[in-house]
Design a protein around this motif. Structure first.
Motif, PDB file in Angstrom:
ATOM      1  N   ASP A 123      47.868   3.205  40.606  1.00 44.52           N
ATOM      2  CA  ASP A 123      47.975   3.856  39.289  1.00 44.52           C
ATOM      3  C   ASP A 123      46.362   4.035  38.493  1.00 44.52           C
ATOM      4  OD1 ASP A 123      50.607   3.521  38.786  1.00 44.52           O
ATOM      5  OD2 ASP A 123      50.534   1.651  38.062  1.00 44.52           O
ATOM      6  N   LYS A 171      47.794  10.060  39.241  1.00 41.34           N
ATOM      7  CA  LYS A 171      47.559   8.731  39.483  1.00 41.34           C
ATOM      8  C   LYS A 171      47.713   8.440  40.923  1.00 41.34           C
ATOM      9  CE  LYS A 171      49.161   6.914  35.080  1.00 41.34           C
ATOM     10  NZ  LYS A 171      50.041   5.822  34.669  1.00 41.34           N
ATOM     11  N   ASP A 179      49.281   6.391  43.905  1.00 39.89           N
ATOM     12  CA  ASP A 179      50.572   5.570  44.131  1.00 39.89           C
ATOM     13  C   ASP A 179      50.529   5.002  45.344  1.00 39.89           C
ATOM     14  OD1 ASP A 179      53.140   4.699  44.276  1.00 39.89           O
ATOM     15  OD2 ASP A 179      54.206   6.850  44.519  1.00 39.89           O
TER      16      ASP A 179
END
Length: 120
Positions: free
Chosen positions: A48, A100, A102
């Motif tokens: 994240d 973001k 992951d």
């Protein structure tokens, strides 16, 4: 008279809230992770974490999964069709992606792209 007092208190509380908001900015050091390139993400992926990278999408793997490189490494990126926003992209097109990290225990890290811009 009560309306005037209530209005004065409302304005005063609004000014105090605005003043406290203006002073609530942290500018010191941070332990938050930030990445400059793909190699850093691959070395120490943190789930994240927001990233902005420039490079090229060099291959389509599946419907919305691609390979991205910035010259320091290659990483899978998930890009939904609407994130291309009608922009034509091929393996020679320089792009900037925002997204973001992951990270999952059972697979290599990927980038979930939220926005893509062609660099001209």
């Amino acid at each position: 008279m009560l309306k005037k007092i209530a209005a004065t208190l409302l304005v005063a509380s609004g000014v105090m809230c605005a003043a406290s908001t203006a002073q609530a900015q942290y500018t010191g050091p941070s332990q938050a992770v930030s990445y400059k390139n793909v190699a850093e993400i691959l070395k120490n992926p943190v789930d994240d974490t927001r990233v902005t990278l420039r490079g090229k999408i060099i291959n389509r793997i599946s419907n919305d999964m691609y390979q991205f490189t910035d010259g320091t490494g290659t990483i899978k990126v998930e890009i939904d069709e609407e994130d291309f926003a009608g922009q034509r992209v091929d393996a020679n097109t320089q792009v900037e992606i925002w997204g973001k990290v992951d990270k999952d225990l059972m697979r290599a890290p990927e980038i979930d792209v939220k926005r893509l811009t062609v660099i001209r």
